[in-house]
Design an enzyme around this catalytic site. Structure first.
Site, PDB file in Angstrom:
ATOM      1  N   ASP A  39      82.150 -40.983  55.567  1.00 26.16           N
ATOM      2  CA  ASP A  39      83.328 -41.868  54.796  1.00 26.16           C
ATOM      3  C   ASP A  39      83.510 -41.818  53.729  1.00 26.16           C
ATOM      4  OD1 ASP A  39      85.293 -43.688  55.162  1.00 26.16           O
ATOM      5  OD2 ASP A  39      84.445 -45.807  55.230  1.00 26.16           O
ATOM      6  N   ASN A  41      86.892 -42.767  52.235  1.00 28.02           N
ATOM      7  CA  ASN A  41      88.273 -43.088  52.391  1.00 28.02           C
ATOM      8  C   ASN A  41      87.890 -44.469  52.137  1.00 28.02           C
ATOM      9  OD1 ASN A  41      88.577 -43.569  55.034  1.00 28.02           O
ATOM     10  ND2 ASN A  41      90.506 -42.084  55.441  1.00 28.02           N
ATOM     11  N   ASP A  43      87.227 -46.985  55.198  1.00 29.42           N
ATOM     12  CA  ASP A  43      87.648 -47.253  55.662  1.00 29.42           C
ATOM     13  C   ASP A  43      86.597 -48.171  56.841  1.00 29.42           C
ATOM     14  OD1 ASP A  43      87.625 -44.768  56.932  1.00 29.42           O
ATOM     15  OD2 ASP A  43      90.399 -44.373  57.677  1.00 29.42           O
ATOM     16  N   ASP A  47      85.134 -39.054  58.768  1.00 29.98           N
ATOM     17  CA  ASP A  47      86.138 -38.652  58.873  1.00 29.98           C
ATOM     18  C   ASP A  47      86.677 -36.835  58.237  1.00 29.98           C
ATOM     19  OD1 ASP A  47      86.003 -38.648  55.579  1.00 29.98           O
ATOM     20  OD2 ASP A  47      86.629 -40.224  55.634  1.00 29.98           O
ATOM     21  N   ASP A 116      84.634 -30.488  70.698  1.00 27.05           N
ATOM     22  CA  ASP A 116      84.502 -31.046  71.844  1.00 27.05           C
ATOM     23  C   ASP A 116      85.305 -31.151  72.372  1.00 27.05           C
ATOM     24  OD1 ASP A 116      82.715 -32.557  73.704  1.00 27.05           O
ATOM     25  OD2 ASP A 116      81.922 -33.674  72.483  1.00 27.05           O
ATOM     26  N   ASP A 223      83.226 -31.127  77.460  1.00 23.91           N
ATOM     27  CA  ASP A 223      82.857 -32.940  78.106  1.00 23.91           C
ATOM     28  C   ASP A 223      83.350 -32.509  79.922  1.00 23.91           C
ATOM     29  OD1 ASP A 223      81.794 -35.231  77.265  1.00 23.91           O
ATOM     30  OD2 ASP A 223      83.589 -35.413  78.666  1.00 23.91           O
ATOM     31  N   GLU A 292      78.822 -29.520  79.603  1.00 25.53           N
ATOM     32  CA  GLU A 292      78.245 -31.037  79.944  1.00 25.53           C
ATOM     33  C   GLU A 292      78.173 -30.495  81.451  1.00 25.53           C
ATOM     34  OE1 GLU A 292      77.673 -35.825  78.825  1.00 25.53           O
ATOM     35  OE2 GLU A 292      79.391 -34.379  79.494  1.00 25.53           O
ATOM     36  N   HIS A 364      74.815 -38.514  71.484  1.00 29.83           N
ATOM     37  CA  HIS A 364      75.896 -39.014  71.608  1.00 29.83           C
ATOM     38  C   HIS A 364      76.171 -40.182  72.788  1.00 29.83           C
ATOM     39  CE1 HIS A 364      78.505 -36.141  73.458  1.00 29.83           C
ATOM     40  NE2 HIS A 364      79.423 -37.620  73.597  1.00 29.83           N
ATOM     41  N   ASP A 365      75.850 -39.602  73.753  1.00 31.51           N
ATOM     42  CA  ASP A 365      75.122 -40.340  74.534  1.00 31.51           C
ATOM     43  C   ASP A 365      73.864 -41.392  75.124  1.00 31.51           C
ATOM     44  OD1 ASP A 365      78.149 -40.494  75.767  1.00 31.51           O
ATOM     45  OD2 ASP A 365      78.050 -38.696  76.577  1.00 31.51           O
TER      46      ASP A 365
END
Length: 606
Positions: A39, A41, A43, A47, A116, A223, A292, A364-365
């Site tokens: 990150d 910025n 938040d 990013d 992706d 995906d 995938e 990520h899964d």
């Protein structure tokens, strides 16, 4: 210990059966989950500028390709896998200019960027879907719309077109009052499935893909791409739909049937992929296509990745990360190593002549592999087991994928309460299984989510030991979108970068080995000692060269199994240790004693 400097594997020995291997045969892909990477910025969300700022770190690691999870404009119902505009960047991540800058800076460093691509479904906020609610609009048939079952009031329980369940819980059908019909969504109700039977849908997808390739990206990870072709009867009805000639499946314990047998690897799958190849990739060089592939068998993987068939370069298969549970992922079981080896052997042997394999244990899964199949209970066992699992995977034949933080040995989050989780799948599953169907106790379900939930891999990247792990500034006004793992003070890139014994340093050696070793990049693979419950052993062979890989996937000292022992006994007096999770002299002694210490793993030149 042998050291390596990157070289190019000559085409003459980069062989895949009778087919010369392309550039990615000795490449390594690194997956970035942008919202959790860096990150810039304040938040609390990663990013694109954050990724650009860390390119030197990735170049030092030695990877070749960066795969970005979705950064398109999205309502973020499923963290970006619900896309509302394919040709724009979501403001959470930056702008198209930021994307162009990332591409330019990555290419300067010899890094390729793969995006992706989610085209089995869109967001329900996509303009295509909004237009499809009007039956007279040209987009009316762009999604799988169906009327209520005869004799049922639309929008009431039981009126759904069939009994299919969503992978994220509940029915796979959602009623739209605007249209007066239901739409199919295999995932979230905010992710309606596109109707790939409609040529206009396919043309729009291909146009968008060409737009991104023309902008400079180097390929796509696609995906759930093997769910785009649905099985229908002669009248276009889905299984279980009223009047269909096709049977539905029996309902499961949550009250729904699984759509996978009728939506995975459907009758037009090959046709659609070949068409995509012609319309998007023909005439382009240096790209990468990865699919995938839920529902795909190793035999089908061989067909789809065979270059002669003109479909995809490689696929992600899932049997090896789906089998260690009691029926559902929320009831995890210990690793059955012989069973795991059989699955991996099936993957490897299916593509021994043509086609290609992708190699992964995390993404990520998936939960963190060192917590799943290793041992994160102490620093020593975490480091040892992370290295062992890495060596085991990277010594297979195929293209390895490293998920962000895997090269540091990052662990599961070890959350203890439901309010710490952010993942739609986990939260929906808890409600469905515990509160509605009452098929699992709260304690059991929380334990299952802690072990297998997707948020385990989505906690912020651990760059240093500061308050937010260097993911965002320590004094940022907004906390990270999900909690930083408390162990970031001990496990982080700053602490490992210059440590020669770190997991990071070991991954650099693994990646360099694949870049520079012809036998690792292209050699034949053969499983040995298949039934041993603790040691995963196999050989790699190229011409007269042969490697033995032995990996103790347990926390105790074990005997070296028979076939491995015989291979070493038939070799030189002192084995040539190419790479080991211990130092080479230690492993030489271990092999001489015909044993392996806890989490000891080695690649041995025979």
């Amino acid at each position: 210990m042998t050291t390596f400097n990157r070289t190019i594997i000559p085409d003459a020995i980069r062989t895949n059966g009778a087919t010369p291997n392309p550039w990615w045969s000795n490449a390594v892909v690194y997956q970035i989950y942008p919202r959790s990477f860096q990150d810039t910025n304040g938040d609390g969300l990663g990013d694109l500028k954050g990724i650009t700022s860390r390119l030197d770190y990735l170049a030092d690691l030695g990877v070749d390709v960066l795969w970005l999870s979705p950064v398109y404009r999205s309502p973020q119902d499923d963290n970006g896998y619900d896309i509302s505009d394919y040709r724009d960047i979501d403001p959470l991540f930056g702008t198209l200019d930021d994307m162009d800058e990332l591409l330019a800076e990555a290419h300067k460093r010899g890094l390729k960027i793969v995006m992706d691509l989610v085209v089995n479904h869109t967001s329900d906020e996509h303009a295509w879907f909004e237009a499809s609610k009007d039956k007279d609009d040209p987009h009316a048939d762009w999604y799988w719309w169906r009327p209520a079952r005869p004799g049922h009031e639309p929008g009431t329980p039981g009126a759904e077109p069939n009994q299919w369940g969503s992978y994220f819980g509940g029915s796979a059908w959602e009623y739209s009052p605007e249209r007066g019909e239901y739409y199919l969504h295999q995932f979230s109700k905010k992710q309606p499935d596109l109707n790939w039977e409609n040529p206009a849908v396919r043309r729009a997808v291909y146009d968008m893909m060409n737009w991104w390739l023309d902008r400079g990206i180097d390929g796509f990870r696609m995906d759930v791409i093997t769910l785009i072709s649905k099985r229908t009867d002669a009248n276009g009805r889905l299984p279980g739909e009223y009047g269909s000639e096709l049977d539905d499946l029996p309902v499961g314990e949550e009250g729904y049937s699984n759509p996978n047998p009728f939506c995975a690897d459907g009758p037009r799958q090959d046709e659609f992929l070949k068409e995509m190849r012609r319309e998007v990739f023909a005439g382009r060089d240096g790209f990468l296509t990865v699919g995938e592939a839920p529902g795909i068998t190793p035999v089908r993987n061989e067909h789809i990745t065979n270059p002669a068939n003109g479909e995809l370069d490689m696929l992600f298969l899932f049997d090896h990360v789906d089998f260690d549970c009691d029926g559902v992922k929320w009831k995890p079981l210990p690793l059955d190593l012989p069973g795991f080896k059989r699955i991996m052997a099936g993957y490897q042997t299916a593509v021994e002549n043509v086609g290609w394999a992708s190699l992964f244990t995390g993404n990520h899964d998936q939960p963190r592999v060192v917590s799943r199949w290793g041992d994160d209970s102490s620093e020593e066992s975490r480091v040892r087991s992370a290295k062992a699992l890495g060596l085991m995977l990277h010594m297979h034949r195929g293209t390895p994928y490293v998920y962000q933080g895997e090269e540091l040995g990052m662990t599961n989050a070890h959350f203890t309460s439901l309010d710490q989780y952010r993942d739609l799948e986990s939260l929906n599953a808890y409600r469905q299984r515990v509160e509605e169907a009452k098929v699992q106790s709260p304690e059991s379900m929380l334990a299952g989510i802690a072990a297998r939930g997707r948020d385990n891999s989505r906690t912020p990247m651990q760059w240093d030991g500061s308050a937010y792990a260097g993911f965002t500034a320590p004094d940022a006004a907004t906390e990270p979108w999900i909690s930083v793992n408390p162990n970031h003070a001990e496990i982080n890139a700053a602490g490992e970068f210059d440590d020669p014994d770190s997991v990071y340093a070991f991954y650099k050696k693994l990646i360099a080995l694949r870049h520079n070793s012809s036998i690792v990049a292209a050699g034949e693979w053969q499983l040995i000692d298949a039934d041993d419950a603790h040691v995963y052993a196999f050989t790699r062979t190229l011409g007269n060269e042969r490697l033995l890989v032995v990996v103790n996937l347990s926390g105790r000292t074990v005997d070296l199994p028979r076939e491995s022992t015989e291979l070493i006994a038939g070799g030189v007096t002192e084995p040539d240790i190419i790479l080991s999770t211990y130092d080479a002299p230690h492993t030489v002694v271990s092999l001489a004693n015909r044993e392996l210490d806890p989490w000891e793993a080695a690649a041995v030149q025979l």
